[in-house]
Design a protein around this motif. Structure first.
Motif, PDB file in Angstrom:
ATOM      1  N   PHE A 194       0.841  -1.210   0.000  1.00 35.88           N
ATOM      2  CA  PHE A 194       0.000   0.000   0.000  1.00 35.88           C
ATOM      3  C   PHE A 194       0.873   1.257   0.000  1.00 35.88           C
ATOM      4  O   PHE A 194       0.536   2.260  -0.616  1.00 35.88           O
ATOM      5  N   GLU A 195       2.010   1.184   0.726  1.00 35.24           N
ATOM      6  CA  GLU A 195       2.935   2.334   0.733  1.00 35.24           C
ATOM      7  C   GLU A 195       3.457   2.586  -0.666  1.00 35.24           C
ATOM      8  O   GLU A 195       3.587   3.725  -1.112  1.00 35.24           O
ATOM      9  N   LEU A 196       3.781   1.477  -1.350  1.00 36.04           N
ATOM     10  CA  LEU A 196       4.313   1.606  -2.714  1.00 36.04           C
ATOM     11  C   LEU A 196       3.263   2.240  -3.631  1.00 36.04           C
ATOM     12  O   LEU A 196       3.568   3.152  -4.406  1.00 36.04           O
ATOM     13  N   ILE A 197       2.009   1.786  -3.509  1.00 36.56           N
ATOM     14  CA  ILE A 197       0.938   2.345  -4.341  1.00 36.56           C
ATOM     15  C   ILE A 197       0.808   3.840  -4.047  1.00 36.56           C
ATOM     16  O   ILE A 197       0.712   4.663  -4.965  1.00 36.56           O
ATOM     17  N   GLU A 198       0.840   4.183  -2.754  1.00 31.56           N
ATOM     18  CA  GLU A 198       0.679   5.591  -2.381  1.00 31.56           C
ATOM     19  C   GLU A 198       1.771   6.449  -3.012  1.00 31.56           C
ATOM     20  O   GLU A 198       1.494   7.509  -3.569  1.00 31.56           O
ATOM     21  N   SER A 199       3.014   5.951  -2.988  1.00 28.49           N
ATOM     22  CA  SER A 199       4.093   6.778  -3.548  1.00 28.49           C
ATOM     23  C   SER A 199       4.030   6.830  -5.076  1.00 28.49           C
ATOM     24  O   SER A 199       4.295   7.868  -5.683  1.00 28.49           O
ATOM     25  N   LEU A 200       3.637   5.718  -5.715  1.00 28.01           N
ATOM     26  CA  LEU A 200       3.557   5.728  -7.184  1.00 28.01           C
ATOM     27  C   LEU A 200       2.405   6.607  -7.674  1.00 28.01           C
ATOM     28  O   LEU A 200       2.501   7.235  -8.732  1.00 28.01           O
TER      29      LEU A 200
END
Ligand SMILES: Nc1ncnc2c1ncn2[C@@H]1O[C@H](COP(=O)(O)OP(=O)(O)OP(=O)(O)O)[C@@H](O)[C@H]1O
Length: 665
Positions: free
Chosen positions: A472-478
């Motif tokens: 989810f962190e990765l999605i948020e940053s992308l």
């Protein structure tokens, strides 16, 4: 030396001492020479490397590969048995699962030989349709001579893709995907379509995560379908692009149909029956956990990031990354639900392998791609709205007051699309209402923001398989509106390699709560700014831009197969409606809950406060005990329920306080 009869009156001369083959074809008066190549014992194939005889003898049991010194074609009889390590980091180690790795040079040679024989027909064919394309660029009859159509794989905005088999005489030389695009007499259209070939041919090496392109040619053909032998239909100039065949189809269908069990009408009746039986079992067990596992999600995203990394390295921006343009090299095998536990996780080592397995993903359809720095107006192409980064849709005023300028596509805009793909594979849907019309969709995309906490909550409410929260962190940053916050492809690849190793080392991790996991922020290096073009925008621009005429296309979902009986469809439609309804209810509920402020932070304050009230005024002892009771149980139950209880508690406390200090005074 041995002599073996072969197809079409040919003979094979095999010389074991020099590890070479000579194929003699007396009817054509041709000789072809193949020499054995070798791969090292660690199973990593090495191309174009000739070894001396001694080495060949020592490795003889491991390999059986021949390469044609003329066209570079490799005949690799051992490739089907050779398995690559699952999480290998080698980016150039993939091989097609066909017996022959027919190189681009092979098809070029085949075309040259064929053209010499077909010269008189070329002029005759192209004369029937006046076109700007020079006559000698057409290869009439090439398709019919060397290919047979097996099925239609899909239809896109530009053309249709067919599954074909390449044949010489009676010998099948491999399965390919053939994209046919009708060109007619439109030069601008031709230039747009040929972009895909230019982009594909600029890849100088075989890449694991980018579609392999084999050949391109022009031929007169019917504007739709493929004309059969002796079939008389009006023919126009068409572009044929021969590519690697991806057996597993596209990622969109796999996620929607196989993973999230949507669109039952698209699957075969046999598959539907299997699904129905499985559904009954699940219902009996009381658990239906949909979704992908952590390892599957990470390996899909890493595959795409790898492909993007290779494209970005050579300066190409894809511009149209979306699940239907991502292809699966192999078929996805649905794990048997009988092996799942209550969390949707699979018991036993083999079955866990099965649950975590996912075919390699390759990036296809480079039809919209452009070189970094090239103007998007020059390309005349558009991407797909839902996957387009907001900064691309927002316009800036130009020097000319009447004109508005669009921001250019960048590597960072590809990374946004990757973020949206990641969201789609995690939730089985996009964060937008699919029924929105284009102007509303534009407005929504421009204002869209997503937070890790909301995604975690939504994921829990949908009762999907638990996954590592770093996703989810990765999605948020992308999906960040700030392009500088988006990691670039190489960083994503490295981060995911790192997490995959960690997850692989410790399959029994408690998801998102392990103390030993590396936080995502620590995985990121300093972002390298040269990869990111600054294309920031502000709220005013979002509003201003809402009225702009739309130029971007929306994706459409097309029904492809319908092989079920009416009765079966009815059963499955009911099942599907039921599922969709409960998902929609879950979603509505989670949206409602997320409106409230996050109260978990106050839990620790509420207990002493309740005790304080108890001590201050012991007369209304029941209310105070009730508050303490609610607080106690709110720790032990599901997040959603806990939120409700905390809200009730807060209301009770406020009533209690106001009664004591305001009304009483
Ligand atoms: N190499 C391939 N192997 C297997 N299937 C393929 C292959 N290429 C394309 N397909 C199938 O055909 C469909 C349409 O292909 P493609 O997207 O390349 O056409 P297009 O005209 O470029 O579409 P669009 O512009 O809408 O993206 C894909 O979604 C996929 O299902």
């Amino acid at each position: 030396m041995s002599l073996v009869p072969y197809n079409n009156d040919s003979l094979i001369l095999k010389d074991s001492s020099s590890k070479s083959l000579m194929i003699v074809n007396p009817s054509l008066g041709e000789l072809s020479y193949f020499k054995k190549i070798i791969t090292p014992r660690n199973n990593e194939p090495k191309f174009d490397q000739f070894l001396d005889e001694e080495e060949s003898i020592t490795e003889e049991k491991d390999i059986a590969s021949y390469v044609c010194p003329q066209c570079g074609t490799e005949i690799d009889t051992s490739s089907q048995n050779r398995k690559l390590p699952k999480y290998s980091n080698n980016r150039r180690s993939s091989k097609q699962p066909s017996e022959f790795n027919l190189s681009r040079r092979y098809f070029r040679l085949l075309q040259d030989t064929f053209t010499q024989q077909a010269l008189p027909t070329i002029a005759a064919e192209s004369n029937k349709f006046p076109t700007f394309i020079p006559d000698d660029l057409f290869i009439p009859g090439y398709f019919r001579k060397f290919f047979t159509t097996l099925s239609l794989l899909g239809t896109g905005a530009r053309g249709s893709v067919f599954k074909v088999v390449h044949k010489i005489g009676d010998t099948d030389l491999g399965i390919f995907a053939l994209k046919k695009i009708s060109i007619g007499n439109d030069m601008t259209w031709f230039n747009k379509c040929i972009r895909e070939v230019k982009a594909l041919s600029s890849l100088t090496h075989r890449s694991v995560n980018l579609i392999t392109y084999n050949h391109v040619w022009l031929e007169m053909d019917a504007s739709y379908g493929l004309t059969m032998q002796n079939e008389e239909r009006e023919k126009i100039p068409c572009l044929f692009i021969l590519q690697q065949y991806c057996e597993g189809g596209n990622l969109e269908d796999c996620i929607l149909i196989d993973i999230f069990k949507k669109f039952p009408e698209k699957i075969s009746s046999e598959e539907r029956k299997k699904r129905f039986r499985q559904m009954r079992r699940d219902r009996h067990n009381g658990s239906i956990k949909l979704g992908l596992s952590t390892i599957q999600i990470l390996s899909i995203i890493r595959d795409i990031a790898r492909g993007l990394h290779e494209l970005h390295d050579i300066g190409i921006i894809h511009r149209d990354l979306k699940p239907s343009n991502l292809l699966l090299l192999g078929r996805y095998k649905v794990p048997d639900s009988r092996l799942q536990n209550d969390n949707g996780e699979v018991n036993g080592n083999d079955s866990r392998e099965q649950e975590n397995d996912f075919p390699t993903v390759v990036i296809g359809d480079l039809g919209e791609s452009q070189l970094a720095g090239e103007s998007r107006v020059g390309t005349g192409c558009t991407g797909t709205l839902e996957f387009t980064a907001p900064e691309i849709i927002i316009t800036n005023p130009s020097n000319n007051a009447k004109e508005m300028k669009y921001n250019e596509y960048t590597f960072a805009s590809d990374m946004y699309s990757l973020g949206m793909i990641c969201y789609f594979i995690v939730f089985g849907e996009l964060p937008f209402d699919p029924m929105l019309d284009i102007p509303d969709m534009r407005r929504t995309v421009k204002k869209f923001q997503v937070h890790k906490e909301d995604m975690i909550l939504l994921h829990q409410n949908k009762s999907l398989k638990p996954i590592d929260h770093r996703i989810f962190e990765l999605i948020e940053s992308l999906l960040s509106n700030d392009v500088k916050r988006r990691p670039h492809a190489k960083q994503v690849e490295e981060i995911l390699n790192h997490i995959l190793l960690e997850v692989d080392d410790d399959r029994t991790f408690s998801l998102g709560r392990r103390s030993s996991i590396t936080p995502l922020d620590d995985c990121f290096d300093e972002f390298e700014d040269e990869h990111i073009q600054k294309t920031s925008f502000n709220e005013d621009q979002v509003e201003e831009d809402d009225d702009d005429e739309d130029k971007l296309a929306l994706t459409t979902t097309r029904a492809k197969i319908n092989m079920a009986s009416e009765e079966e469809i009815e059963i499955y439609t009911k099942y599907e409606n039921h599922n969709t309804k409960s998902l929609a209810e879950n979603e509505k509920q989670s949206h409602f809950i997320s409106q409230f402020p996050n109260l978990s932070a106050y839990s620790n304050v509420l207990l002493p406060l309740a005790l304080l009230l108890l001590w201050l005024d012991p007369t209304e002892i029941i209310i105070n005990y009730f508050i303490i009771f609610l607080l106690g149980i709110s720790y032990g139950i599901r997040d959603t329920m806990a939120k409700y209880i905390k809200i009730i508690m807060l209301v009770l406390l406020i009533i209690r306080l106001s009664k004591k200090y305001i009304i009483m005074s």
